[in-house]
Design an enzyme around this catalytic site. Structure first.
Site, PDB file in Angstrom:
ATOM      1  CG  ASN A  52     -61.519  -2.986 -16.615  1.00 39.02           C
ATOM      2  OD1 ASN A  52     -60.644  -2.025 -16.195  1.00 39.02           O
ATOM      3  ND2 ASN A  52     -61.339  -3.939 -17.401  1.00 39.02           N
ATOM      4  CG  HIS A  89     -58.203 -19.435 -19.083  1.00 41.36           C
ATOM      5  ND1 HIS A  89     -57.930 -18.157 -19.156  1.00 41.36           N
ATOM      6  CD2 HIS A  89     -58.708 -19.462 -20.131  1.00 41.36           C
ATOM      7  CE1 HIS A  89     -58.044 -17.589 -20.441  1.00 41.36           C
ATOM      8  NE2 HIS A  89     -59.026 -18.432 -20.887  1.00 41.36           N
TER       9      HIS A  89
HETATM   10  P1  NAD Z   1     -55.628  -8.821 -18.154  1.00 40.25           P
HETATM   11  O1  NAD Z   1     -54.412  -8.986 -17.292  1.00 40.25           O
HETATM   12  O2  NAD Z   1     -55.550  -9.094 -19.505  1.00 40.25           O
HETATM   13  O3  NAD Z   1     -56.714  -7.787 -17.671  1.00 40.25           O
HETATM   14  C1  NAD Z   1     -56.943  -7.219 -16.248  1.00 40.25           C
HETATM   15  C2  NAD Z   1     -57.939  -5.964 -16.367  1.00 40.25           C
HETATM   16  O4  NAD Z   1     -58.213  -5.700 -15.153  1.00 40.25           O
HETATM   17  C3  NAD Z   1     -57.421  -4.913 -17.025  1.00 40.25           C
HETATM   18  O5  NAD Z   1     -58.589  -4.503 -17.851  1.00 40.25           O
HETATM   19  C4  NAD Z   1     -57.601  -3.842 -15.993  1.00 40.25           C
HETATM   20  O6  NAD Z   1     -57.828  -2.663 -16.544  1.00 40.25           O
HETATM   21  C5  NAD Z   1     -58.528  -4.463 -15.024  1.00 40.25           C
HETATM   22  N1  NAD Z   1     -57.923  -4.204 -13.626  1.00 40.25           N
HETATM   23  C6  NAD Z   1     -57.101  -3.884 -13.033  1.00 40.25           C
HETATM   24  N2  NAD Z   1     -57.106  -3.523 -11.833  1.00 40.25           N
HETATM   25  C7  NAD Z   1     -58.520  -3.672 -11.574  1.00 40.25           C
HETATM   26  C8  NAD Z   1     -59.361  -3.711 -10.258  1.00 40.25           C
HETATM   27  N3  NAD Z   1     -58.663  -3.355  -9.147  1.00 40.25           N
HETATM   28  N4  NAD Z   1     -60.562  -3.910 -10.415  1.00 40.25           N
HETATM   29  C9  NAD Z   1     -61.344  -4.392 -11.703  1.00 40.25           C
HETATM   30  N5  NAD Z   1     -60.615  -4.333 -12.747  1.00 40.25           N
HETATM   31  C10 NAD Z   1     -59.299  -3.934 -12.786  1.00 40.25           C
HETATM   32  O7  NAD Z   1     -56.643 -10.085 -17.476  1.00 40.25           O
HETATM   33  P2  NAD Z   1     -57.557 -11.089 -18.344  1.00 40.25           P
HETATM   34  O8  NAD Z   1     -58.436 -10.379 -19.193  1.00 40.25           O
HETATM   35  O9  NAD Z   1     -58.097 -11.908 -17.139  1.00 40.25           O
HETATM   36  O10 NAD Z   1     -56.712 -12.217 -19.191  1.00 40.25           O
HETATM   37  C11 NAD Z   1     -55.674 -12.625 -18.439  1.00 40.25           C
HETATM   38  C12 NAD Z   1     -55.362 -14.012 -18.798  1.00 40.25           C
HETATM   39  O11 NAD Z   1     -54.062 -14.244 -17.903  1.00 40.25           O
HETATM   40  C13 NAD Z   1     -56.354 -14.923 -18.468  1.00 40.25           C
HETATM   41  O12 NAD Z   1     -55.903 -15.856 -19.469  1.00 40.25           O
HETATM   42  C14 NAD Z   1     -55.855 -15.506 -17.269  1.00 40.25           C
HETATM   43  O13 NAD Z   1     -55.961 -16.747 -17.289  1.00 40.25           O
HETATM   44  C15 NAD Z   1     -54.566 -15.300 -16.893  1.00 40.25           C
HETATM   45  N6  NAD Z   1     -54.209 -14.717 -15.523  1.00 40.25           N
HETATM   46  C16 NAD Z   1     -54.571 -15.066 -14.500  1.00 40.25           C
HETATM   47  C17 NAD Z   1     -54.588 -14.427 -13.167  1.00 40.25           C
HETATM   48  C18 NAD Z   1     -55.073 -15.070 -11.869  1.00 40.25           C
HETATM   49  O14 NAD Z   1     -55.506 -16.208 -11.820  1.00 40.25           O
HETATM   50  N7  NAD Z   1     -55.439 -14.087 -10.799  1.00 40.25           N
HETATM   51  C19 NAD Z   1     -53.803 -13.596 -13.071  1.00 40.25           C
HETATM   52  C20 NAD Z   1     -52.895 -13.069 -14.224  1.00 40.25           C
HETATM   53  C21 NAD Z   1     -53.518 -13.568 -15.306  1.00 40.25           C
END
Ligand code: NAD
Ligand code: ZN
Length: 253
Positions: free
Chosen positions: A222, A126
């Site tokens: 997860n 992304h």
């Molecule tokens: P999502 O937010 O949809 O899912 C996050 C997942 O992480 C959930 O299943 C949750 O249960 C799990 N989770 C929460 N805390 C955790 C931990 N401490 N350890 C392990 N797992 C944990 O995220 P996604 O599936 O990556 O999709 C999100 C979209 O939003 C992507 O397209 C991404 O580009 C964007 N995004 C990016 C960031 C970043 O760059 N850090 C942050 C938020 C969203």
């Protein structure tokens, strides 16, 4: 099986592995204090959208083309929510595994933390929020913080509109990253991890399912269940940091 027993089983698979893939999502950076996208504490839940539009609409390629100042306003808010955060030990433990075998990281995160933590084979599906490019002359620049940026930002060389090199809603994935992902998947992995992602996208879900069907070791880390929970060989129902540390401890020096 409890966490320690599962960690030992995963470590045994890792000890024999030559090539390992980590497919990561927002959950791994949650341990750095970054909000995830969906669910509890989700970034967009807490954001007040003055314009009364869904955030997916505001952060879309179409809106950016029509009204870049509007999209930039919320890109800025996202960057502000992440400002000052840094990679955590979960990113670093994955990077350190490169001393044992070939490791590929395929991430949906745009925070750049895997590279910063030292991983060398990183596919950013992304894009990366801190990489800006000019829509007119194509000049690229690194922008570590958006603090003080005039919105929408303009190119220092030609005055053209700048945008971050991220995939907005409704846009295609970056071609080079997808090609590399396909090539590495075809070359094959001995162990495939899914860490901290809801695995909502077919390009995240699919390769893990295929690896499982091919009889390879697959691992989900997860705290919540996802579409992959019943597909993987091993599931660690805990945070990324505690899970990866248990696996690395079981692996030994
Ligand atoms: P999502 O937010 O949809 O899912 C996050 C997942 O992480 C959930 O299943 C949750 O249960 C799990 N989770 C929460 N805390 C955790 C931990 N401490 N350890 C392990 N797992 C944990 O995220 P996604 O599936 O990556 O999709 C999100 C979209 O939003 C992507 O397209 C991404 O580009 C964007 N995004 C990016 C960031 C970043 O760059 N850090 C942050 C938020 C969203
Ligand atoms: Zn320019």
């Amino acid at each position: 099986m409890d966490l320690q027993a599962t960690a030992r089983a995963v470590a045994a698979a890792l000890a024999a592995a030559r090539r390992v893939a980590f497919i990561t999502g927002a959950g791994i950076s949650a341990e750095s204090g970054l909000p995830t996208y969906r669910g509890v504490g989700g970034l967009y839940n807490e954001m007040t959208i003055d314009e009364g539009l869904p955030i997916e609409e505001i952060l879309s390629g179409g809106t950016f083309a029509r009204d870049p100042a509007l999209t930039w306003k919320y890109i800025f808010e996202i960057e502000r929510a992440c400002r000052g955060a840094a990679p955590n030990d979960a990113h670093r433990l994955i990077a350190a595994l490169e001393r044992r075998c070939e490791v590929w990281v395929v991430t949906q995160n745009v925070d750049g933390f895997h590279r910063e933590a030292g991983s060398t084979n990183v596919i950013e599906l992304h894009g990366n929020l801190s990489e800006l490019f000019c829509l007119v002359c194509g000049a690229r620049s690194q922008c570590r913080t958006f603090d003080g940026l005039a919105l929408p930002p303009r190119c220092a060389d030609c005055g053209g509109l700048l945008r971050p090199d991220v995939v907005l809603f409704g846009e295609m994935l970056p071609e080079r990253a997808v090609r590399r992902y396909e090539i590495e998947m075809t070359r094959g992995f001995d162990v495939v991890f899914s860490v901290g992602t809801t695995a909502a996208f077919p390009y995240v879900y699919g390769p893990v399912v295929e690896a499982s069907e091919a009889g390879l070791t697959t691992v989900e880390i997860n705290p919540d269940r996802t579409l992959l929970s019943d597909v993987v060989t091993h599931r660690l129902a805990a945070g990324a940091l505690v899970s990866l540390r248990a696996i690395v401890d079981a692996l030994g020096p």
